[in-house]
Design a protein around this motif. Structure first.
Motif, PDB file in Angstrom:
ATOM      1  N   ASP A 305       0.822  -1.212   0.000  1.00 26.37           N
ATOM      2  CA  ASP A 305       0.000   0.000   0.000  1.00 26.37           C
ATOM      3  C   ASP A 305       0.856   1.263   0.000  1.00 26.37           C
ATOM      4  O   ASP A 305       0.489   2.272  -0.607  1.00 26.37           O
ATOM      5  CB  ASP A 305      -0.939   0.006   1.214  1.00 26.37           C
ATOM      6  N   ILE A 306       1.998   1.211   0.694  1.00 29.31           N
ATOM      7  CA  ILE A 306       2.872   2.382   0.749  1.00 29.31           C
ATOM      8  C   ILE A 306       3.512   2.629  -0.610  1.00 29.31           C
ATOM      9  O   ILE A 306       3.604   3.773  -1.076  1.00 29.31           O
ATOM     10  CB  ILE A 306       3.937   2.189   1.850  1.00 29.31           C
ATOM     11  N   PHE A 307       3.953   1.557  -1.295  1.00 28.33           N
ATOM     12  CA  PHE A 307       4.528   1.721  -2.631  1.00 28.33           C
ATOM     13  C   PHE A 307       3.475   2.279  -3.590  1.00 28.33           C
ATOM     14  O   PHE A 307       3.758   3.139  -4.415  1.00 28.33           O
ATOM     15  CB  PHE A 307       5.050   0.380  -3.146  1.00 28.33           C
ATOM     16  N   ILE A 308       2.229   1.775  -3.482  1.00 26.47           N
ATOM     17  CA  ILE A 308       1.152   2.238  -4.354  1.00 26.47           C
ATOM     18  C   ILE A 308       0.893   3.729  -4.141  1.00 26.47           C
ATOM     19  O   ILE A 308       0.629   4.478  -5.085  1.00 26.47           O
ATOM     20  CB  ILE A 308      -0.126   1.426  -4.099  1.00 26.47           C
ATOM     21  N   LYS A 309       0.998   4.183  -2.900  1.00 27.28           N
ATOM     22  CA  LYS A 309       0.722   5.586  -2.583  1.00 27.28           C
ATOM     23  C   LYS A 309       1.865   6.505  -2.999  1.00 27.28           C
ATOM     24  O   LYS A 309       1.628   7.614  -3.499  1.00 27.28           O
ATOM     25  CB  LYS A 309       0.474   5.721  -1.074  1.00 27.28           C
ATOM     26  N   GLU A 310       3.111   6.066  -2.842  1.00 25.08           N
ATOM     27  CA  GLU A 310       4.248   6.969  -3.016  1.00 25.08           C
ATOM     28  C   GLU A 310       4.829   6.976  -4.430  1.00 25.08           C
ATOM     29  O   GLU A 310       5.347   7.997  -4.874  1.00 25.08           O
ATOM     30  CB  GLU A 310       5.367   6.611  -2.017  1.00 25.08           C
ATOM     31  N   VAL A 311       4.790   5.853  -5.146  1.00 28.26           N
ATOM     32  CA  VAL A 311       5.372   5.837  -6.493  1.00 28.26           C
ATOM     33  C   VAL A 311       4.463   6.632  -7.433  1.00 28.26           C
ATOM     34  O   VAL A 311       3.275   6.323  -7.548  1.00 28.26           O
ATOM     35  CB  VAL A 311       5.533   4.393  -7.005  1.00 28.26           C
ATOM     36  N   PRO A 312       4.971   7.650  -8.095  1.00 28.28           N
ATOM     37  CA  PRO A 312       4.118   8.479  -8.976  1.00 28.28           C
ATOM     38  C   PRO A 312       3.463   7.643 -10.070  1.00 28.28           C
ATOM     39  O   PRO A 312       4.058   6.687 -10.571  1.00 28.28           O
ATOM     40  CB  PRO A 312       5.108   9.499  -9.560  1.00 28.28           C
TER      41      PRO A 312
END
Length: 395
Positions: A305-312
Motif C-alpha cells: 500500500d505504501i509503494f502504491i501511494k508513493e510511487v508516482p
C-alpha cells in the motif's frame, strides 16, 4: 499421621494440575499453530482467516479451502485464458490477441503462458514503449551514413556517419601523436593540481567571530578558474569538473564542521545540514526488517500500500517493467480491474511477488527505485515503513 495426610493432599494437587494441562491442550485450536507455519510458505495464501493452498499454473480458484493447510477447488483455465504461476486468482487471465494487420504470432496462448506477438517483417516497435502500432522500418541510410544494425521487430535500422579518408587518418596514432601526448600530460597535471588544492581547502579555514560560521579560504570558483586555464577542454568536461569540485568542497566543509562540534560543545555549527541530519541519513541506509516479529511475506504484502501511494503514477509502468513484468501482464491486469487504479497496482505487485516466490523482498523493490533515479521516493517509502510500524532498522 500428619505426614500421611500431607502426602495425600500432594497427590490430589498433582492430579488436578495434570487434568488442567490436558484440558488446555485439548481446547487449543490446532489451526492457530498451522497458520503460523503456512503463512511463511509462498505456496499458501490467506482467505477469511484460513490459510489455503494456491492453485497450480493453468488453474484458478473455483472454491476456497474450508480448513487451513488444504487446497480448495481449482478449475483449469479455458476459453482463451491462462495463469503462469501458483496463484489465488478467482479467474484466469485473458490471453493477448495479436493484431492481424501488423503483428504475427510467435507463440500461441496456452493455459500456462500468454501469447507472444511480434511486428511483421519490415516493421518494428520498441518494447520499452506502449506498442499501439508497428512502425515501418527505414529502408536506407541517409547520404554520408552507413548501416551498423539492420531493422528488427524491436528496433529500427541504425545508421552512423561514414568515416572518410581524412577521418581515418586523423584517428591513427601517428597523426599528431606528440600534440595529443602533451595535451594529456597537461590534463593530468591540472587534475593533480585541483586535488592538491582541494586537500588544502580542508585545512585552511577562517572562522567568523560574529556568527561562528566556518567558510573556506578559496571557493569553487577559484578552483574552476585554475582548471580552465589549464585544460581549455569541451564544455561538457568543464561542467563535469564543476560538479566534482562542488562535491569535494561540500564534503570537506561538513567533515570540518563535525570535527569542530566534537571538540567544543559551545561552538555553534553553521553548515548546510546538521550532524543529526547526517546521522539520520546514515541510519536510513541500514537494512529494514519486519517489526514485531512479522514474517517476511506478511510484512511485504502490507508494505504494498505504501509503494502504491508513493510511487508516482507516471512512473508506475516503468517501475513494473523494471521488476520484470511484461507489458501483456500489465495490460491484462488493468483490463481486469478497470476504474480501480489502486487494485490494479496491488495485483501487479502481487503478480511480481508470485513470479519471484521467496526471491521477492523489500530490498528488491527499493533497489529498483534507486536504479530508476527515484531516490527521493525510495527515502519517503523507507520513512513511511518505519513510521507505520511495519519495519524497523536492522540492529
Amino acid at each position: 499421621m500428619a505426614a500421611k495426610r500431607l502426602l495425600t493432599l500432594w497427590v490430589i494437587l498433582c492430579t488436578l494440575l495434570e487434568a488442567k494441562a490436558t484440558s488446555l491442550v485439548a481446547t487449543q485450536n490446532p489451526e492457530d499453530t498451522v497458520s503460523v507455519v503456512l503463512k511463511q510458505n509462498d505456496e499458501f495464501y490467506e482467505h477469511n482467516g484460513r490459510i489455503c493452498k494456491k492453485c497450480p499454473a493453468g488453474h484458478s480458484v473455483f472454491q476456497h479451502c474450508k480448513s487451513s493447510g488444504t487446497e480448495g477447488v481449482c478449475h483449469p483455465c479455458e476459453n482463451n485464458t491462462f495463469s503462469k504461476y501458483l496463484n489465488d486468482f478467482e479467474r484466469c487471465l485473458p490471453c493477448t490477441e495479436c493484431r492481424p494487420l501488423d503483428e504475427v504470432v510467435l507463440q500461441p496462448c496456452t493455459t500456462t503462458s500468454d501469447a507472444q506477438c511480434a511486428c511483421k517483417s519490415g516493421t518494428f516497435c520498441s518494447p520499452s514503449l506502449p506498442c499501439e502500432t508497428c512502425h515501418k522500418c527505414t529502408t536506407r541510410c541517409p547520404d554520408g551514413e552507413t548501416m551498423v544494425q539492420p531493422c528488427t521487430p524491436e528496433s529500427d535500422m541504425l545508421c552512423v556517419k561514414a568515416l572518410g579518408p581524412a577521418d581515418v587518418t586523423s584517428q591513427t596514432p601517428a597523426a599528431g601523436s606528440n600534440g595529443q601526448i602533451l595535451f594529456l600530460l597537461g590534463i593530468l597535471f591540472c587534475v593533480t593540481l585541483v586535488v592538491a588544492v582541494s586537500v588544502g581547502i580542508c585545512k585552511c579555514r577562517i572562522k567568523d567571530s560574529r556568527t561562528g560560521s566556518v567558510t573556506s579560504v578559496w571557493d569553487s570558483k577559484t578552483i574552476r578558474r585554475l582548471r580552465r586555464k589549464c585544460t581549455h577542454g569541451p564544455q561538457e568536461v568543464e561542467d563535469l569538473w564543476d560538479v566534482q569540485v562542488d562535491q569535494r568542497i561540500r564534503l570537506s566543509s561538513l567533515e570540518y564542521a563535525n570535527s569542530n562540534a566534537r571538540g567544543s560543545e559551545t561552538t555553534p555549527l553553521q553548515t548546510t545540514g546538521s550532524s543529526e541530519e547526517v546521522q539520520v541519513s546514515t541510519e536510513q541506509r541500514r537494512n529494514l526488517v519486519p517489526a514485531n516479529g512479522k514474517d517476511q511475506m506478511t510484512a511485504l504484502r502490507l508494505a504494498f500500500d505504501i509503494f502504491i501511494k508513493e510511487v508516482p503514477l507516471r512512473d508506475w509502468k516503468r517501475f513494473m517493467r523494471a521488476l520484470g513484468l511484461l507489458d501483456n501482464d500489465i495490460d491484462t491486469i488493468a483490463l481486469m480491474h478497470v476504474g480501480d487504479m489502486k487494485e490494479q497496482h496491488f495485483q501487479m505487485l502481487r503478480t511480481w511477488h508470485d513470479m519471484n516466490g521467496k526471491g521477492a523482498s523489500l530490498d528488491s523493490l527499493l533497489e529498483v527505485l534507486c536504479n530508476m533515479d527515484l531516490k527521493g521516493i525510495e527515502d519517503k517509502i523507507r520513512a513511511a515503513l518505519i513510521t507505520q510500524g511495519l519495519y524497523v532498522l536492522e540492529e
